[in-house]
Scaffold this motif. Structure first.
Motif, PDB file in Angstrom:
ATOM      1  N   GLU A 269       0.805  -1.215   0.000  1.00 61.58           N
ATOM      2  CA  GLU A 269       0.000   0.000   0.000  1.00 61.58           C
ATOM      3  C   GLU A 269       0.842   1.270   0.000  1.00 61.58           C
ATOM      4  O   GLU A 269       0.296   2.369  -0.125  1.00 61.58           O
ATOM      5  CB  GLU A 269      -0.937   0.005   1.211  1.00 61.58           C
ATOM      6  N   LEU A 270       2.141   1.143   0.183  1.00 54.55           N
ATOM      7  CA  LEU A 270       2.994   2.342   0.177  1.00 54.55           C
ATOM      8  C   LEU A 270       3.065   2.938  -1.212  1.00 54.55           C
ATOM      9  O   LEU A 270       3.161   2.221  -2.214  1.00 54.55           O
ATOM     10  CB  LEU A 270       4.401   1.999   0.657  1.00 54.55           C
ATOM     11  N   ARG A 271       3.057   4.258  -1.286  1.00 53.01           N
ATOM     12  CA  ARG A 271       3.185   4.973  -2.543  1.00 53.01           C
ATOM     13  C   ARG A 271       4.249   6.053  -2.399  1.00 53.01           C
ATOM     14  O   ARG A 271       4.479   6.568  -1.297  1.00 53.01           O
ATOM     15  CB  ARG A 271       1.849   5.622  -2.947  1.00 53.01           C
ATOM     16  N   PRO A 272       4.933   6.409  -3.487  1.00 55.32           N
ATOM     17  CA  PRO A 272       5.896   7.519  -3.411  1.00 55.32           C
ATOM     18  C   PRO A 272       5.227   8.768  -2.867  1.00 55.32           C
ATOM     19  O   PRO A 272       4.091   9.104  -3.222  1.00 55.32           O
ATOM     20  CB  PRO A 272       6.330   7.696  -4.872  1.00 55.32           C
ATOM     21  N   GLY A 273       5.929   9.468  -1.973  1.00 56.05           N
ATOM     22  CA  GLY A 273       5.390  10.667  -1.337  1.00 56.05           C
ATOM     23  C   GLY A 273       4.852  10.414   0.047  1.00 56.05           C
ATOM     24  O   GLY A 273       4.665  11.364   0.821  1.00 56.05           O
ATOM     25  N   ALA A 274       4.588   9.159   0.393  1.00 53.40           N
ATOM     26  CA  ALA A 274       4.089   8.850   1.729  1.00 53.40           C
ATOM     27  C   ALA A 274       5.183   9.074   2.766  1.00 53.40           C
ATOM     28  O   ALA A 274       6.381   8.994   2.468  1.00 53.40           O
ATOM     29  CB  ALA A 274       3.591   7.400   1.781  1.00 53.40           C
TER      30      ALA A 274
ATOM     31  N   ALA B 296      11.175   0.944   2.462  1.00 52.98           N
ATOM     32  CA  ALA B 296      11.148   1.481   1.098  1.00 52.98           C
ATOM     33  C   ALA B 296      12.249   2.524   0.953  1.00 52.98           C
ATOM     34  O   ALA B 296      12.752   3.066   1.942  1.00 52.98           O
ATOM     35  CB  ALA B 296       9.787   2.109   0.784  1.00 52.98           C
ATOM     36  N   ASP B 297      12.653   2.799  -0.287  1.00 53.02           N
ATOM     37  CA  ASP B 297      13.628   3.854  -0.529  1.00 53.02           C
ATOM     38  C   ASP B 297      13.012   5.205  -0.179  1.00 53.02           C
ATOM     39  O   ASP B 297      11.806   5.439  -0.401  1.00 53.02           O
ATOM     40  CB  ASP B 297      14.042   3.869  -2.002  1.00 53.02           C
TER      41      ASP B 297
ATOM     42  N   ARG C 230      13.905   9.572   1.618  1.00 54.21           N
ATOM     43  CA  ARG C 230      14.799  10.581   2.184  1.00 54.21           C
ATOM     44  C   ARG C 230      14.368  10.902   3.605  1.00 54.21           C
ATOM     45  O   ARG C 230      13.176  10.999   3.897  1.00 54.21           O
ATOM     46  CB  ARG C 230      14.810  11.855   1.347  1.00 54.21           C
ATOM     47  N   VAL C 231      15.362  11.059   4.476  1.00 49.63           N
ATOM     48  CA  VAL C 231      15.076  11.346   5.879  1.00 49.63           C
ATOM     49  C   VAL C 231      14.555  12.776   6.002  1.00 49.63           C
ATOM     50  O   VAL C 231      15.187  13.727   5.520  1.00 49.63           O
ATOM     51  CB  VAL C 231      16.342  11.165   6.737  1.00 49.63           C
ATOM     52  N   GLU C 232      13.388  12.933   6.639  1.00 50.96           N
ATOM     53  CA  GLU C 232      12.847  14.270   6.904  1.00 50.96           C
ATOM     54  C   GLU C 232      13.200  14.738   8.307  1.00 50.96           C
ATOM     55  O   GLU C 232      13.556  15.896   8.511  1.00 50.96           O
ATOM     56  CB  GLU C 232      11.329  14.267   6.729  1.00 50.96           C
ATOM     57  N   HIS C 233      13.073  13.848   9.279  1.00 52.50           N
ATOM     58  CA  HIS C 233      13.365  14.188  10.670  1.00 52.50           C
ATOM     59  C   HIS C 233      14.084  13.019  11.327  1.00 52.50           C
ATOM     60  O   HIS C 233      13.866  11.864  10.989  1.00 52.50           O
ATOM     61  CB  HIS C 233      12.070  14.487  11.447  1.00 52.50           C
ATOM     62  N   GLY C 234      14.950  13.392  12.298  1.00 51.32           N
ATOM     63  CA  GLY C 234      15.631  12.370  13.060  1.00 51.32           C
ATOM     64  C   GLY C 234      17.049  12.131  12.568  1.00 51.32           C
ATOM     65  O   GLY C 234      17.463  12.597  11.496  1.00 51.32           O
ATOM     66  N   ALA C 235      17.805  11.381  13.387  1.00 54.62           N
ATOM     67  CA  ALA C 235      19.179  10.993  13.050  1.00 54.62           C
ATOM     68  C   ALA C 235      19.442   9.621  13.628  1.00 54.62           C
ATOM     69  O   ALA C 235      18.908   9.254  14.680  1.00 54.62           O
ATOM     70  CB  ALA C 235      20.173  12.011  13.613  1.00 54.62           C
TER      71      ALA C 235
ATOM     72  N   THR D 112      11.880   9.734  10.468  1.00 58.51           N
ATOM     73  CA  THR D 112      10.701   9.979   9.639  1.00 58.51           C
ATOM     74  C   THR D 112      11.183  10.132   8.204  1.00 58.51           C
ATOM     75  O   THR D 112      12.042  10.985   7.919  1.00 58.51           O
ATOM     76  CB  THR D 112       9.954  11.239  10.082  1.00 58.51           C
ATOM     77  N   VAL D 113      10.651   9.295   7.320  1.00 62.93           N
ATOM     78  CA  VAL D 113      11.191   9.178   5.966  1.00 62.93           C
ATOM     79  C   VAL D 113      10.090   9.477   4.955  1.00 62.93           C
ATOM     80  O   VAL D 113       8.948   9.004   5.097  1.00 62.93           O
ATOM     81  CB  VAL D 113      11.749   7.761   5.735  1.00 62.93           C
ATOM     82  N   ARG D 114      10.434  10.255   3.915  1.00 62.33           N
ATOM     83  CA  ARG D 114       9.541  10.492   2.785  1.00 62.33           C
ATOM     84  C   ARG D 114       9.867   9.465   1.698  1.00 62.33           C
ATOM     85  O   ARG D 114      11.001   9.403   1.218  1.00 62.33           O
ATOM     86  CB  ARG D 114       9.730  11.898   2.231  1.00 62.33           C
ATOM     87  N   VAL D 115       8.909   8.626   1.338  1.00 63.12           N
ATOM     88  CA  VAL D 115       9.129   7.529   0.402  1.00 63.12           C
ATOM     89  C   VAL D 115       9.363   8.061  -1.006  1.00 63.12           C
ATOM     90  O   VAL D 115       8.602   8.910  -1.499  1.00 63.12           O
ATOM     91  CB  VAL D 115       7.916   6.566   0.405  1.00 63.12           C
ATOM     92  N   THR D 116      10.414   7.583  -1.651  1.00 61.54           N
ATOM     93  CA  THR D 116      10.678   7.924  -3.054  1.00 61.54           C
ATOM     94  C   THR D 116      10.448   6.746  -3.994  1.00 61.54           C
ATOM     95  O   THR D 116      10.167   6.943  -5.175  1.00 61.54           O
ATOM     96  CB  THR D 116      12.127   8.420  -3.217  1.00 61.54           C
ATOM     97  N   ALA D 117      10.594   5.519  -3.506  1.00 62.74           N
ATOM     98  CA  ALA D 117      10.346   4.318  -4.321  1.00 62.74           C
ATOM     99  C   ALA D 117       9.804   3.242  -3.399  1.00 62.74           C
ATOM    100  O   ALA D 117      10.457   2.859  -2.431  1.00 62.74           O
ATOM    101  CB  ALA D 117      11.622   3.839  -5.007  1.00 62.74           C
ATOM    102  N   ALA D 118       8.593   2.776  -3.689  1.00 66.14           N
ATOM    103  CA  ALA D 118       7.924   1.816  -2.819  1.00 66.14           C
ATOM    104  C   ALA D 118       8.145   0.401  -3.319  1.00 66.14           C
ATOM    105  O   ALA D 118       8.997   0.135  -4.162  1.00 66.14           O
ATOM    106  CB  ALA D 118       6.442   2.151  -2.731  1.00 66.14           C
TER     107      ALA D 118
END
Length: 775
Positions: A280-285, A297-298, A300-305, A340-346
């Motif tokens: 159910e994951l889609r790019p942008g989630a 999923a592939d 980019r990190v939005e928050h956290g380390a 917290t990650v923004r999905v680029t490839a599900a």
């Protein structure tokens, strides 16, 4: 009834799919087995039963190519997995594919890894039981047959001889009926589909031999052939069991890849968190990856380390610090911080999916390469049965009568009992595998010996292959007091680089109250002084780190700071294996081309390559990059040995002509490799090449001897000039000769000695001429 309903009825009847043992969605809905590519084309995988030889591949692929909407059909001979792709504009019809496969004589069902494992385990158990029955029966029947042969040239009475024949029949007929089922069933399925499979001539030979033996026993004849039929069955079942074992190994690769894949993801929504299936994951989630979880999923990190194990991409065993804006990939293992990650490839388009696809295509390509044993088997059965048929026709034309014609035709089948042929390859493989084991090499696949024999190019990974897997503190003038405090602080960290400092300590315990900062390092307050150990930024030691890296380009740095004192950057590196330079030098001297392909940074790879004298190297490579380089070499006619250990090396290991991994390698790489080597030495690379060349030479000698034996024996048997006693002695003698020759493989050259001894040993691994030439 529509195609789908017909296929469902077939699957439920033959594969055990029913309401009692299957969920309704699985039994009635095939959509779960379909995947969509970005261009809109649909793809499905099928588990196919009844595939026995390379000819089945072309039958299935050609048979499905004519179905409406099918763009491609590709069968992997190793694991019997059929991949079907439909045109983007076509409606996928799984039922039609199942129906077409049934019409071709093959059982099939949509590919389900769980069901495949169960089915393979059941088939393996069935084959082993059949092999055990055939082996036990053949030994007992052979003992009775020897008594009859001896009695025929001494004073055995006809009554005793007939009794022995009937005892042989009582043992052989039930044993052959049970143990031969895998061949009988395959032959019957093929005939129902209007095809003659490889199982048919085997079944024909067994049935004719047993029937003729019964007829001779009823007539009180001097000879019967129960022993030859069971021996033939025994050796053929050995091949089936080994083939099944290889398919289990291929499936292990898929299972290890699947272990890196998350089953679900935690979706971040305005109303809170929600667990969703990966599909159910889609790019942008936006998703949350907690400490200890694998990235689903592939993105980019939005928050956290945090620290991530990204060895799938880089091959580096050390964790990589990530923070806002950094790209991360599916399958990476999160360390100690929430992200917290923004999905680029599900699912279906991630790097992990690409790696899995690369490995599948690599195994597809390898499964199409026939080895010596396959080639010999493909030629043996039709030639032997053609010779028996010609003998039968010849005696009938000559007026010898049906009895003499059948007797001599069966004699041809018996005299060519493939004892020597059956031992020609496996005996060498067993002897060579034992010799390699003594040299610290665990051979996964006996057929790999033939591939090792043809190697002319060796590709090394750097980290964990040319270097030792665990990092160590680089030599240098280190302040003992600084090193002691850094080592105690490192005891509170799980980072692999901290482990190098832990080993440099003198047994002192960790500082009380030490805390690890996610993705940064470790801090503690000791006697009112703030101590820090970790990244250059965490210790405010960027300048010191840059200076240390300039002096040690092949190293990484871990920094230490105590209060207001000047920070210290400590170089940590993975040391080369002790004999790496000697082994690489011996390979070059033997005429092999040597390359280093690594996912590490250029400065570290260049330093290692320069130290080893390797001029061809590349750094920063992803798994697709590595496999592309190897495929380019192989298109140029090179036969490549890949030596690697990381997750990112697994596709390249599968794609190479042959492959080798250290026993410390990732599980996926271990499953993809043809052999594993133990210890700190790299000399097993030379051992497998020397063993491969020697083993292939012995295999060819055994095959030529077997061919010469059959060429001499068949005409004599066809002419009626050989008695069963002479035939039995000839068969036994040929087997002894083949076995003794195979034992010479035990004298495989052992590990490479230091450079002074290398020239005398490299002749054993002299590279064959490459079709593509040396660039």
């Amino acid at each position: 009834m529509c195609c789908t309903d017909m296929a469902l009825a077939y699957v439920e009847a033959h594969a055990g799919w029913s309401e009692a043992n299957t969920t309704p969605s699985l039994a009635r809905d095939y959509s779960a087995f379909l995947s969509r590519a970005p261009d809109g084309s649909a793809r499905a995988a099928f588990a196919v039963e009844g595939v026995r030889c390379a000819g089945c591949m072309s039958v299935i692929e050609r048979g499905l190519a004519g179905l409406p909407g099918i763009a491609a059909a590709r069968l992997n001979f190793s694991d019997r997995r059929l991949a079907v792709t439909w045109e983007p504009t076509a409606e996928p019809a799984i039922g039609a594919v199942l129906e077409a496969l049934e019409a071709l004589g093959y059982r099939a069902q949509p590919f389900d890894p769980g069901r495949l494992a169960t089915a393979e385990a059941a088939e393996t158990e069935r084959l082993i039981r059949a092999l055990a029955v055939a082996g036990f029966a053949s030994m007992n029947v052979m003992l009775l047959a020897v008594s009859v042969w001896a009695g025929n040239v001494s004073d055995m009475t006809p009554e005793n001889r007939d009794l022995f024949h009937w005892i042989q029949a009582l043992v052989a007929l039930p044993a052959a009926a049970y143990a031969g089922r895998p061949f009988y069933e395959g032959a019957i399925r093929g005939l129902r589909a209007g095809r003659v499979t490889m199982d048919f001539p085997i079944t024909l030979g067994l049935v004719l031999t047993l029937a003729m033996s019964v007829a001779e026993t009823l007539a009180g004849a001097a000879h019967a052939y129960f022993d030859g039929a069971l021996m033939l069955l025994f050796f053929l079942l050995i091949g089936r069991v080994l083939d099944q074992a290889m398919r289990r190994r291929t499936r292990a690769c898929a299972e290890n890849i699947a272990a890196l894949r998350s089953a679900s993801a935690t979706l971040v929504e305005e109303g809170g968190l929600r667990d969703v299936p990966l599909a159910e994951l889609r790019p942008g989630a936006r998703i949350l990856v907690r400490p200890g979880e694998r990235v689903p999923a592939d993105g980019r990190v939005e928050h956290g380390a945090s620290d991530l194990d990204q060895s799938l991409v880089t091959g580096e065993t050390g964790s990589v610090p990530v923070r806002g804006g950094d790209a991360i990939f599916a399958g990476a293992l999160n360390g100690n911080g929430a992200l917290t990650v923004r999905v680029t490839a599900a699912a279906g388009a991630s790097l992990l999916d690409e790696v899995e696809g690369l490995m599948r295509r690599a195994f597809d390509a390898r499964s199409r390469a026939l080895v010596l044993a396959d080639t010999a088997t493909r030629l043996y059965v039709p030639l032997v049965h053609a010779a028996a048929l010609l003998t039968l026709a010849g005696w009938l034309v000559a007026g010898g009568g049906w009895h003499a014609a059948l007797l001599n035709a069966v004699a041809v089948l018996i005299i060519t009992c493939p004892c020597a042929l059956g031992l020609a390859i496996p005996a060498v493989q067993v002897a060579a595998a034992g010799a390699l084991f003594r040299d610290g090499v665990l051979l996964h696949d006996g057929t790999a010996l033939e591939r090792f024999a043809g190697i002319d190019t060796v590709v090394f990974d750097k980290t964990g292959t040319l270097t030792l897997p665990m990092p160590t503190l680089a030599e240098g003038p280190h302040d003992p007091q600084v090193l002691a405090r850094a080592a105690r602080l490192a005891l509170s960290s799980r980072h692999p680089m901290a482990a190098a400092l832990q080993r440099a300590g003198e047994g002192a315990g960790p500082f009380p109250g030490a805390q690890e900062a996610a993705g940064l390092g470790v801090r503690a307050v000791v006697d009112g002084v703030a101590l820090r150990l970790g990244s250059p930024g965490f210790c405010e030691a960027e300048a010191e780190a840059a200076a240390t890296l300039a002096a040690h380009p092949d190293a990484s740095v871990i920094c230490f700071r105590a209060g207001r004192e000047a920070p210290v950057a400590l170089p940590v590196r993975q040391e080369l294996r002790p004999d790496a330079d000697a082994v690489v030098g011996a390979l070059r001297e033997a005429g092999l081309r040597v390359l280093v392909l690594s996912g590490d940074r250029p400065s570290a790879v260049e330093a290692v390559a320069r130290r080893l004298g390797v001029t061809e190297w590349e750094a920063g490579l992803t798994p697709p990059d590595k496999i592309a380089r190897i495929e380019a070499l192989q298109r140029a006619g090179r036969r490549v040995l890949m030596v690697g250990d990381g997750l990112n090396d697994a596709p390249a290991l599968a794609a190479a002509h042959a492959s080798l991994s250290p026993v410390t390698a990732a599980h996926v790489s271990q499953a993809a490799a043809d052999a594993l080597f133990l210890g700190r030495s790299l000399a097993p690379v030379l051992c497998v090449l020397a063993a491969g060349r020697r083993a292939r030479r012995l295999m060819l000698q055994n095959l030529w001897f077997s061919a010469a034996y059959n060429a001499a024996a068949v005409p004599l048997a066809a002419a009626g000039l050989l008695t069963p006693l002479i035939a039995a002695l000839a068969m036994s003698g040929s087997s002894v000769v083949v076995t003794l020759n195979a034992l010479r493989a035990r004298r495989t050259p052992s590990t490479l000695r230091p450079a002074a001894a290398a020239p005398a040993r490299t002749a054993a691994i002299r590279a064959p001429a490459a079709a593509g030439g040396r660039p």
